[in-house]
Write a protein that holds these residues in place. Structure first.
Motif, short mmCIF file in Angstrom:
data_model
loop_
_atom_site.label_atom_id
_atom_site.label_comp_id
_atom_site.label_asym_id
_atom_site.label_seq_id
_atom_site.Cartn_x
_atom_site.Cartn_y
_atom_site.Cartn_z
N ARG A 1 34.32 45.57 59.08
CA ARG A 1 34.15 44.13 59.39
C ARG A 1 34.74 43.34 58.19
O ARG A 1 34.77 42.22 58.41
N GLU A 2 34.74 43.96 56.98
CA GLU A 2 35.43 43.37 56.08
C GLU A 2 36.01 44.31 54.99
O GLU A 2 36.04 45.44 55.11
N GLN A 3 37.02 43.66 54.12
CA GLN A 3 37.72 44.32 53.26
C GLN A 3 37.51 43.91 51.78
O GLN A 3 37.50 42.93 51.76
N ILE A 4 37.39 44.95 50.77
CA ILE A 4 37.10 44.64 49.46
C ILE A 4 38.19 45.23 48.81
O ILE A 4 38.70 46.31 48.51
N ASP A 5 39.26 44.18 48.38
CA ASP A 5 40.27 44.42 47.40
C ASP A 5 40.17 44.71 46.00
O ASP A 5 41.29 45.37 45.50
N GLU A 6 39.39 44.28 45.44
CA GLU A 6 39.20 43.99 43.97
C GLU A 6 38.32 45.20 43.42
O GLU A 6 37.02 45.54 44.10
N SER A 7 38.65 46.01 42.65
CA SER A 7 37.77 47.19 42.30
C SER A 7 36.76 46.94 41.53
O SER A 7 35.73 47.63 41.75
N LEU A 8 36.40 45.56 40.52
CA LEU A 8 35.15 45.40 40.30
C LEU A 8 34.14 45.10 41.61
O LEU A 8 33.07 45.42 41.49
N ASP A 9 34.80 44.57 42.52
CA ASP A 9 33.83 43.98 43.47
C ASP A 9 33.63 45.48 44.25
O ASP A 9 32.38 45.27 44.99
N ILE A 10 34.19 46.22 44.26
CA ILE A 10 34.12 47.62 44.93
C ILE A 10 32.84 48.09 44.22
O ILE A 10 31.77 48.69 44.88
N MET A 11 32.77 48.22 43.07
CA MET A 11 31.77 48.98 42.22
C MET A 11 30.57 47.90 42.43
O MET A 11 29.47 48.62 42.61
N LEU A 12 30.66 46.68 42.44
CA LEU A 12 29.32 45.94 42.57
C LEU A 12 28.66 45.99 43.78
O LEU A 12 27.47 46.08 44.11
N SER B 1 44.71 46.01 53.51
CA SER B 1 44.78 45.32 52.28
C SER B 1 45.69 44.10 52.21
O SER B 1 46.71 44.20 52.38
N LYS B 2 45.03 43.00 52.03
CA LYS B 2 45.76 41.89 52.03
C LYS B 2 46.66 41.52 50.79
O LYS B 2 47.58 41.16 50.86
N SER B 3 46.30 42.30 49.68
CA SER B 3 47.06 42.46 48.52
C SER B 3 48.11 43.35 48.44
O SER B 3 49.05 43.34 47.82
N ALA B 4 48.11 44.32 49.36
CA ALA B 4 48.98 45.56 49.23
C ALA B 4 48.82 46.35 48.14
O ALA B 4 49.77 46.87 47.68
N THR B 5 47.67 46.31 47.48
CA THR B 5 47.54 47.06 46.15
C THR B 5 46.07 47.80 46.39
O THR B 5 45.08 47.43 47.12
N VAL B 6 46.11 49.15 45.52
CA VAL B 6 44.91 49.90 45.64
C VAL B 6 44.05 49.52 44.50
O VAL B 6 44.72 49.06 43.34
N PRO B 7 42.69 49.52 44.65
CA PRO B 7 41.92 50.05 45.63
C PRO B 7 41.73 49.15 46.63
O PRO B 7 41.61 47.96 46.34
N CYS B 8 41.64 49.66 48.10
CA CYS B 8 41.04 48.82 48.94
C CYS B 8 39.97 49.50 49.47
O CYS B 8 39.90 50.66 50.16
N LEU B 9 38.68 48.94 49.90
CA LEU B 9 37.65 49.41 50.47
C LEU B 9 37.38 48.66 51.93
O LEU B 9 37.38 47.69 51.91
#
Length: 210
Positions: free
Chosen positions: A58-69, A46-54
């Protein structure tokens, strides 16, 4: 291997991510962490060091809404993404002015220059807007939940729990019923399952559980 979801049970952002993944039926390995003792593997992901992190590898998604989308782009059996533009506007207002006011109401000692009563009034204005939008409901856009419902409800729950007696006394029957139905639903119970903190070399807990 399924993606890894780094999560913290009580965080409303992490709740939001778990709701999206559960609605999509997207399997992940859930790794519960303690915010006061973040694992090195989590900090590396996690680049932001905050949850959630998916972590998709090959990539990481750090924003909760982006994980939903992301999850609903894979599979959206309930047509949660099929909502009017107003839904996205309400999510943006929730994540911006409402969350700022919520924090200043809930964590007053962190914001000594802010008046918690003024913050509660500002947050209440957003709740009143939701009240008008739900109307006869039972959801924001009619008889079925949409992305906006699942994205906003964890934060309305957090606001209501600051002072549940006060919240119950407010003239918001539609919002109160909306929140009560959400909290009583099997989906909420499923995403609030308690897991012990992740320890290496565990893969994580299968989520959502079948």
């Amino acid at each position: 291997m399924p993606p890894v979801l780094w999560s913290f049970r009580r965080c409303p952002y992490a709740m939001r991510a778990r709701l999206g993944l559960a609605a999509a039926g997207q399997p992940v390995h859930l790794r519960e962490i303690l915010l006061r003792d973040k694992p090195a593997a989590f900090l590396a992901a996690s680049k932001s060091a905050t949850v959630p992190c998916l972590d998709l590898g090959r990539e990481q998604i750090d924003e909760s809404l982006d994980i939903m989308l992301w999850a609903l782009a894979q599979n959206d059996p309930e047509a949660l993404l099929d909502m009017p533009p107003l839904g996205h506007e309400l999510i943006a207002e929730c994540d911006g002015p409402f969350k700022q006011a919520l924090d200043r109401s809930k964590y007053a000692t962190r914001y000594p220059d802010s008046d918690p009563q003024d913050a509660r009034s500002k947050a209440s204005a957003f709740i009143a807007k939701l009240e008008a939008q739900i109307g006869a409901g039972p959801w924001l856009f009619g008889t079925a939940p949409k992305l906006a419902d699942l994205a906003i409800l964890p934060f309305v729950r957090q606001f209501a729990h600051i002072d549940q007696t006060w919240f119950a006394a407010q003239p918001w029957p539609a919002v109160q019923g909306w929140l009560a139905a959400f909290k009583a639903a099997p989906r909420f119970a499923a995403i609030m399952q308690k897991y012990p903190p992740w320890q290496p070399p565990e893969a994580g807990h299968p989520f959502p559980e079948s």
